[in-house]
Design an enzyme around this catalytic site. Structure first.
Site, mmCIF file in Angstrom:
data_model
loop_
_atom_site.group_PDB
_atom_site.id
_atom_site.type_symbol
_atom_site.label_atom_id
_atom_site.label_comp_id
_atom_site.label_asym_id
_atom_site.label_seq_id
_atom_site.Cartn_x
_atom_site.Cartn_y
_atom_site.Cartn_z
ATOM 1 N N TYR A 1 -9.847 2.329 -5.660
ATOM 2 C CA TYR A 1 -8.899 3.358 -6.102
ATOM 3 C C TYR A 1 -9.002 3.765 -7.567
ATOM 4 O O TYR A 1 -8.437 4.783 -7.948
ATOM 5 C CB TYR A 1 -7.456 2.886 -5.844
ATOM 6 C CG TYR A 1 -7.212 2.499 -4.408
ATOM 7 C CD1 TYR A 1 -7.331 3.438 -3.387
ATOM 8 C CD2 TYR A 1 -6.874 1.197 -4.065
ATOM 9 C CE1 TYR A 1 -7.102 3.085 -2.068
ATOM 10 C CE2 TYR A 1 -6.647 0.833 -2.749
ATOM 11 C CZ TYR A 1 -6.757 1.783 -1.758
ATOM 12 O OH TYR A 1 -6.532 1.427 -0.456
ATOM 13 N N ASN B 1 -9.178 -1.108 10.678
ATOM 14 C CA ASN B 1 -7.994 -0.471 10.086
ATOM 15 C C ASN B 1 -7.478 0.534 11.099
ATOM 16 O O ASN B 1 -8.230 1.419 11.528
ATOM 17 C CB ASN B 1 -8.388 0.258 8.802
ATOM 18 C CG ASN B 1 -8.963 -0.705 7.783
ATOM 19 O OD1 ASN B 1 -8.245 -1.449 7.168
ATOM 20 N ND2 ASN B 1 -10.278 -0.709 7.642
ATOM 21 N N GLU C 1 0.812 -1.224 0.000
ATOM 22 C CA GLU C 1 0.000 0.000 0.000
ATOM 23 C C GLU C 1 0.847 1.276 0.000
ATOM 24 O O GLU C 1 0.368 2.356 0.349
ATOM 25 C CB GLU C 1 -0.951 -0.025 1.198
ATOM 26 C CG GLU C 1 -1.971 -1.133 1.086
ATOM 27 C CD GLU C 1 -2.830 -1.250 2.323
ATOM 28 O OE1 GLU C 1 -3.906 -0.653 2.350
ATOM 29 O OE2 GLU C 1 -2.405 -1.934 3.260
ATOM 30 N N ARG D 1 -10.803 2.868 11.584
ATOM 31 C CA ARG D 1 -12.023 2.638 10.800
ATOM 32 C C ARG D 1 -12.408 1.178 10.915
ATOM 33 O O ARG D 1 -11.547 0.299 10.825
ATOM 34 C CB ARG D 1 -11.754 2.958 9.328
ATOM 35 C CG ARG D 1 -12.764 3.846 8.658
ATOM 36 C CD ARG D 1 -12.505 3.880 7.164
ATOM 37 N NE ARG D 1 -12.632 2.558 6.604
ATOM 38 C CZ ARG D 1 -11.813 2.053 5.671
ATOM 39 N NH1 ARG D 1 -10.832 2.744 5.182
ATOM 40 N NH2 ARG D 1 -12.009 0.832 5.222
ATOM 41 N N GLU E 1 -13.430 -6.056 9.652
ATOM 42 C CA GLU E 1 -12.031 -5.797 10.043
ATOM 43 C C GLU E 1 -11.893 -4.404 10.641
ATOM 44 O O GLU E 1 -12.781 -3.557 10.497
ATOM 45 C CB GLU E 1 -11.085 -5.930 8.833
ATOM 46 C CG GLU E 1 -11.373 -4.911 7.758
ATOM 47 C CD GLU E 1 -10.122 -4.440 7.019
ATOM 48 O OE1 GLU E 1 -8.992 -4.807 7.402
ATOM 49 O OE2 GLU E 1 -10.285 -3.656 6.070
ATOM 50 N N SER F 1 -6.214 -3.187 1.231
ATOM 51 C CA SER F 1 -6.602 -2.714 -0.106
ATOM 52 C C SER F 1 -7.197 -3.825 -0.980
ATOM 53 O O SER F 1 -7.120 -3.768 -2.203
ATOM 54 C CB SER F 1 -5.409 -2.080 -0.837
ATOM 55 O OG SER F 1 -5.057 -0.859 -0.212
#
Ligand SMILES: Nc1ncnc2c1ncn2[C@@H]1O[C@H](COP(=O)(O)OP(=O)(O)O)[C@@H](O)[C@H]1O
Ligand SMILES: [Mg+2]
Length: 315
Positions: free
Chosen positions: A222, A278, A28, A261, A276, A156
């Site tokens: 993205y 982050n 990332e 998050r 999950e 990602s």
């Protein structure tokens, strides 16, 4: 008498020299460089004495030489979000934004995070670890189809795929194992996807994500311009509040702090499923945490400032 300009200057200088750690060596890297640039510019606009450090294998020497007073960590993925840089900063006695060593390492590990949630009675889809010699048919039969296969410590959506038939499971494992040695197959949640930003131990307005792709994959995140971001998220008030509470509980359950998050899905029966956490989410000007903050009346620069202030709360 102190003017408000003087007092805000004193506030911004209270952090001394702030190093913004960005880039790094994870998959990332590019996203982190974009996040880092946006964070650096916001800190400079706020009057903070901030400098960028593009992290490479020499980072320890550079931290020792540069001696920042504190660090704004905006490294995504392995090395920067998984407890390693946090441990180095602890050893060097440099305060830093975000979660500590243990909770960063735990949250980066999707399988162990889910185990902690399960042990705490929090809802997360059933999953199993996959190995090269696993009985893929038996695992598909036990978990039920469809499944999603994920590298345990990646971000990602890299290396992930949806599996509709048991015969596809081994190929999905082979794809995922290119990115990590530990792989999980997780029960697919058919429904809607949400994400909840956490700032200073408070859940911000919920965002609902919508994509025509199979799931919110790298392209939807993205590249594509077909991804929908809905904030307000469309849930009625009490349901949104319940989701915020679940996300905050899930965040605190794994010991994460400061900001982050939580990804959550709601199935067609209305059940919520934690996906999950982050601990260093994206901070480009079109990322999700800035979007949620904006819906809460916090502009990008103030958001960056509030994240920096979480260092004070840790002391
Ligand atoms: N159990 C699941 N059921 C359906 N879709 C899922 C599930 N888990 C993850 N996904 C999809 O895959 C995306 C990436 O998964 P996630 O676990 O959040 O990993 P990453 O760290 O790459 O964001 C999610 O945003 C969601 O669209
Ligand atoms: Mg995610």
């Amino acid at each position: 008498m102190r003017t408000s300009t003087q007092s805000s200057q004193q506030q911004t200088t209270a952090f001394g020299k702030v190093a913004v750690l960005m880039g790094g060596l994870s998959a990332e890297r590019e996203i982190s460089l974009q996040s880092g640039k946006a964070v650096l510019e916001a800190l400079l606009r706020k009057g903070v004495d901030a400098v960028a450090i593009d992290v490479d294998e020499n980072i320890l020497n550079r931290l020792i030489t540069n001696k920042p007073d504190c660090v704004f960590n905006i490294l995504h993925g392995r090395g920067g979000e998984d407890g390693r840089i946090q441990a180095a900063l602890e050893l060097l006695d440099i305060p830093y934004t975000g979660s500590g060593v243990l909770s960063s390492a735990l949250s980066m590990h999707k399988y162990l995070t889910k185990q902690v949630w399960q042990a705490s009675g929090m809802p997360t889809p059933p999953c199993q670890l996959l190995k090269a010699d696993s009985d893929f048919d038996a695992i598909a039969a036990e978990l039920g189809l469809p499944l999603i296969v994920k590298p345990v410590q990646e971000g990602s959506s890299i290396g992930m795929s949806k599996v509709e038939q048991a015969s596809q499971l081994e190929a999905a494992y082979q794809e995922a194992v290119k990115y990590d040695s530990e792989i999980i197959a997780e029960k697919w949640v058919q429904g809607s996807e949400y994400t909840v930003a956490i700032l200073q131990d408070r859940a911000l307005p919920v965002i609902r994500l919508e994509t025509p792709n199979q799931f919110y994959d790298y392209d939807a995140k993205y590249i594509a311009n077909t991804t929908g971001y809905h904030c307000p998220c469309g849930l009625v008030g009490e349901n949104e509040q319940a989701l915020q509470k679940l996300a905050l509980d899930a965040f605190q359950c794994v010991g994460t702090r400061g900001w982050g998050r939580v990804d959550v899905m709601i199935d067609e029966q209305g059940n919520s499923w934690l996906i999950e956490v982050n601990t260093v989410p994206g901070m480009t000007d079109h990322s999700l945490v800035p979007m949620a903050a904006k819906a809460d009346g916090i502009d990008f620069d103030d958001l960056v400032w509030q994240i920096l202030q979480t260092i004070e709360e840790k002391k």
